[in-house]
Write an enzyme that holds these catalytic residues in place. Structure first.
Site, PDB file in Angstrom:
ATOM      1  N   ASP A 118       0.842  -1.203   0.000  1.00 43.24           N
ATOM      2  CA  ASP A 118       0.000   0.000   0.000  1.00 43.24           C
ATOM      3  C   ASP A 118       0.874   1.249   0.000  1.00 43.24           C
ATOM      4  O   ASP A 118       1.739   1.414   0.873  1.00 43.24           O
ATOM      5  CB  ASP A 118      -0.910   0.011   1.230  1.00 43.24           C
ATOM      6  CG  ASP A 118      -2.000  -1.042   1.152  1.00 43.24           C
ATOM      7  OD1 ASP A 118      -2.853  -0.933   0.252  1.00 43.24           O
ATOM      8  OD2 ASP A 118      -1.994  -1.973   1.979  1.00 43.24           O
ATOM      9  N   ASP A 270      -9.888  -6.595  -0.742  1.00 45.02           N
ATOM     10  CA  ASP A 270      -8.886  -6.114   0.208  1.00 45.02           C
ATOM     11  C   ASP A 270      -9.581  -5.463   1.398  1.00 45.02           C
ATOM     12  O   ASP A 270     -10.317  -4.492   1.254  1.00 45.02           O
ATOM     13  CB  ASP A 270      -7.988  -5.097  -0.504  1.00 45.02           C
ATOM     14  CG  ASP A 270      -6.899  -4.525   0.401  1.00 45.02           C
ATOM     15  OD1 ASP A 270      -6.751  -5.011   1.538  1.00 45.02           O
ATOM     16  OD2 ASP A 270      -6.194  -3.598  -0.045  1.00 45.02           O
TER      17      ASP A 270
END
Length: 318
Positions: A118, A270
């Site tokens: 991320d 996710d």
């Protein structure tokens, strides 16, 4: 020979609206009122007179058959949804950053072939704590493994994703997943997707829990996107609770992929993935499950966590 005036041309937008209605309304109402709802849907889609249902089962079969026959493009590979082994992708957001190399090695030793990284710029998510990695860390993570069998996805939660494409490609990323909400319109999204593909990376697009599937369809029609990331929590922080409303979005993407997509794309989920939610999203049709907290804080170790999630998906396929 078919006369042109008698040909029925598929309308992907109407089909998607119909699918939304089916999930949100038709499938939830009783058999007594289904004919009324179905008649309204038929009028929305256009074409002949409403179909009278002999039974709830017969009507459902007719709906499914019409959706298949109205598909504008059918890719035979897209019919493999239920037979493809799900991929477990550890999210390094939940790793111990002090010993990142060791954490990456743990993932690989557990059998992971896809790492999820991320990238938060602290602006897209308006918080001083939502600030993670840059190209240097991406490159350092890439140096932790020397095989092409391991791939790295970047989830780019940034306000100007275009500016990072070249740098992340040079750093060794395999796929660049941008937030649809970070683009101004479909033309901006298409330009970005084209730039990503030309850089040598695969292109993915991520949608927030409140973003509709209808919003991403125009981009998918161009064929640049290899993955749709369905966020099941708000982006920015790990450990959040799974939002079950995304299950219908996964099912809609699966139907769209089968009937309308110009190119096969994977469906990734996710956020909030654990034993219970993994079973739900796999049943809905997800191909890739990103897990962070569940894996890295598993009481029996990361490898055991991966095994548990794989075990769940195998039991669902039997």
């Amino acid at each position: 020979m078919v006369r042109k005036k008698q040909r029925i041309r598929p309308n992907p937008k109407r089909a998607l609206i119909y699918s939304d209605l089916y999930d949100d309304v038709y499938s939830e109402v009783g058999s007594a009122v289904r004919p009324v709802v179905h008649a309204a849907v038929q009028k929305l889609r256009g074409g002949g007179s409403p179909i009278r249902e002999e039974s709830a089962t017969a009507t459902t079969n007719n709906i499914n058959n019409k959706e298949e026959s109205n598909s504008s493009i059918v890719d035979s590979d897209n019919n493999k949804d239920d037979n493809v082994t799900v991929i477990i992708s550890p999210s390094l957001l939940a790793a111990n950053w002090v010993r990142m190399a060791g954490e990456v090695r743990r993932c690989i030793d557990a059998g992971a072939t896809l790492l999820h990284v991320d990238i938060f710029d602290g602006v897209y998510i308006s918080s001083p704590h939502a600030l993670t990695f840059g190209p240097k860390m991406v490159n350092d993570i890439r140096q932790c493994f020397d095989t092409d069998k391991i791939r790295m996805d970047l989830h780019m939660c940034v306000v100007k994703p275009h500016r990072y494409v070249r740098a992340m490609a040079a750093a060794g990323a395999n796929r660049f997943i941008f937030q649809l909400e970070a683009t101004s319109d479909v033309h901006d999204a298409v330009d970005l997707a084209r730039q990503i593909v030309r850089s040598g990376m695969d292109c993915g697009v991520s949608i927030n829990p409140d973003t509709s599937v209808s919003d991403v369809v125009p981009l998918l029609n161009y064929g640049y996107v290899s993955l749709v990331d369905v966020l099941s929590v708000e982006p920015g922080f790990g450990g959040q609770a799974f939002q079950s409303k995304v299950l219908s979005k996964i099912r809609r993407l699966v139907r769209y992929r089968r009937n309308n997509s110009k190119k096969f794309f994977s469906i990734l989920v996710d956020g909030g993935i654990n034993r219970e939610t993994a079973s739900l999203v796999r049943e809905a049709g997800a191909d890739i499950l990103v897990a962070g907290t569940f894996l890295f804080q598993h009481p029996q170790g990361l490898a055991k966590g991966v095994q548990e999630l794989i075990g769940i998906q195998k039991s669902n396929m039997n």
